[in-house]
Design an enzyme around this catalytic site. Structure first.
Site, PDB file in Angstrom:
ATOM      1  CB  CYS A 193      11.923  -8.868  -5.051  1.00  0.00           C
ATOM      2  SG  CYS A 193      11.107  -9.567  -3.773  1.00  0.00           S
ATOM      3  CB  ALA A 194      14.284  -3.467  -6.928  1.00  0.00           C
ATOM      4  N   GLY A 205      17.000  -3.783 -11.109  1.00  0.00           N
ATOM      5  CA  GLY A 205      16.083  -2.667 -11.356  1.00  0.00           C
ATOM      6  C   GLY A 205      15.362  -2.613 -12.781  1.00  0.00           C
ATOM      7  N   GLY A 206      15.269  -3.713 -13.567  1.00  0.00           N
ATOM      8  CA  GLY A 206      14.270  -3.417 -14.700  1.00  0.00           C
ATOM      9  C   GLY A 206      12.983  -3.029 -14.615  1.00  0.00           C
ATOM     10  CE  LYS A 207       9.270  -7.607 -13.780  1.00  0.00           C
ATOM     11  NZ  LYS A 207      10.791  -8.235 -13.708  1.00  0.00           N
ATOM     12  CG  ASP A 219      17.311  -7.605  -4.130  1.00  0.00           C
ATOM     13  OD1 ASP A 219      16.538  -7.772  -5.133  1.00  0.00           O
ATOM     14  OD2 ASP A 219      18.323  -8.194  -3.890  1.00  0.00           O
ATOM     15  CG  ASP A 256      20.825  -4.156   6.581  1.00  0.00           C
ATOM     16  OD1 ASP A 256      19.618  -3.912   7.078  1.00  0.00           O
ATOM     17  OD2 ASP A 256      21.863  -3.341   6.264  1.00  0.00           O
ATOM     18  CB  CYS A 284       9.894 -14.771 -14.777  1.00  0.00           C
ATOM     19  SG  CYS A 284      11.237 -15.381 -13.725  1.00  0.00           S
TER      20      CYS A 284
END
Length: 405
Positions: free
Chosen positions: A231-232, A235-237, A255, A282, A353
């Site tokens: 679940c990018a 892309g922070g992580k 994603d 998709d 989160c």
């Protein structure tokens, strides 16, 4: 503080869009800040911070001002008058502030502060849910989530280190401090728009909350591995994982939203992270092709976001009770589907989160009882509360898949 009419009008216009038209606070504020090129950093700070403040305390201020949604323009001026009065800011002699009852405002504030749902400005249903799930910790957590979030940076170790980044930012006028035990984190001493710095343009850092920075290291990656971030998003992580892998191995970012993955590609170029491959989910084939193939899998699951209310205060007004149930069903479905990507002997992190056990520990318990979860066991898990850390609320659980060899 002297109020400037054009800045206050920008705040009022933004609040109309957020409260009455369903606009997202961050996007609305970003638009408002572009209204006048002559505004300096102090002007823009006033607009952003005042708007966020009134959004954060909407219920309390509306009760004090005795106004109800949908707000008329005059109602929002009354909310603004409450904001000023409670901060000791003298109201100017403008028609919008005629007959503002400052003494009554202070009296109502004292009276309403005795009731948590007003004092902490949350909807009834959310207050009840938090109490039900967190018990005695809910009071402190709510208070912490109503504080302005600090600006935390993550050094990009593909291009820099903590000391070099601190020096580079100081040369551009931004003082930072180390925060332990977050080894890649620096916190700004004063809020500022760091996206305009040369250090940012050169990919030396990303803006990422300290709690969020705990997730990638939790996955226990090594250079050369095949890692999938399911679940990018933007892309922070993913970028943090790329740095931890030292750009070696394969990092697949998935994603359901192609536009987010485009943003990830742009960020990866700036960061010098070239072991990342993006794939849009998709169809079910995308996941099936990856079954039993990854050394590590990250599921940074969609959630209520209740751990990040300090930076997204409008979320508590947009959230609805039925969404909580829907997202929990989605989380369980994602866990069952994406866990199949982990190869025997591999590891997986489920993270949110959120601070609600029903989205976190309870989801893991339920998953481990399913057919898909029967091969997994918990290696460790961690709950981060804002009231204890001073940063976002987060949950992460590291699971190991049984090696059938």
């Amino acid at each position: 503080m002297r109020l400037h009419r054009n800045l206050v009008f920008a705040v009022i216009d933004g609040l109309i869009e957020i409260f009455n038209e369903g606009g997202y606070a961050d996007k609305v504020i970003a638009k408002q800040l572009k209204r006048d090129k002559r505004w300096g950093s102090r002007d823009r700070s006033f607009i952003a911070e005042t708007t966020y403040d009134i959004v954060r305390w909407k219920r309390l201020y509306a009760e004090i001002a005795d106004v109800k949604e949908p707000f008329e323009r005059k109602d929002l001026w009354r909310l603004f008058a409450v904001w000023c009065t409670l901060r000791g800011i003298k109201l100017p002699d403008w028609p919008q502030f005629e007959e503002t009852p400052t003494r009554r405002i202070k009296g109502r504030f004292d009276e309403l502060s005795n009731t948590r749902k007003f004092r902490e400005s949350v909807p009834d249903w959310l207050d009840e849910l938090g109490q039900q799930e967190l018990g005695d910790k809910w009071d402190a957590e709510l208070a912490a989530l109503n504080k302005q979030a600090p600006v935390v940076l993550r050094v990009n170790r593909l291009k820099s280190d903590i000391g070099a980044l601190q020096t580079a930012l100081a040369e551009e006028g931004h003082e930072t401090e180390n925060i332990k035990p977050y080894k890649d984190a620096l916190q700004l001493q004063e809020r500022a728009n760091v996206f305009t710095t040369e250090a940012f343009k050169n990919g030396l850092f990303e803006v990422q909350d300290a709690s969020s920075q705990l997730v990638a290291p939790y996955l226990d990656v090594e250079p050369g591995m095949r890692v999938v971030d399911t679940c990018a998003g933007a892309g922070g992580k993913t970028l943090h994982l790329a740095a931890q892998m030292d750009n070696k191995g394969q990092l697949i970012a998935l994603d359901i939203y192609g536009n987010k993955l485009k943003e990830l590609k742009r960020r990866a170029r700036r960061a010098g992270a070239f072991n990342i491959e993006t794939r849009v989910i998709d169809s079910t084939k995308v996941i099936k092709k990856l079954h039993n193939s990854a050394d590590r899998v990250l599921i940074d699951a969609p959630c209520t976001g209740l751990g990040v209310l300090s930076r997204n205060p409008d979320a508590k007004w947009k959230l609805q009770p039925d969404f909580v149930e829907k997202i929990q069903a989605t989380q369980q479905s994602i866990l069952k589907d994406y866990s199949k990507i982990v190869k025997p002997g591999g590891k997986m992190v489920y993270a949110t989160c959120s601070i609600l056990p029903s989205e976190n520990q309870e989801q893991i318990k339920k998953f481990l009882k399913t057919e898909e979860g029967s091969d997994f066991s918990i290696e460790k898990q961690k709950t981060v509360l804002s009231s204890e850390s001073g940063y976002d609320g987060f949950y992460m659980c590291l699971m190991v898949k049984k090696d059938k060899a």
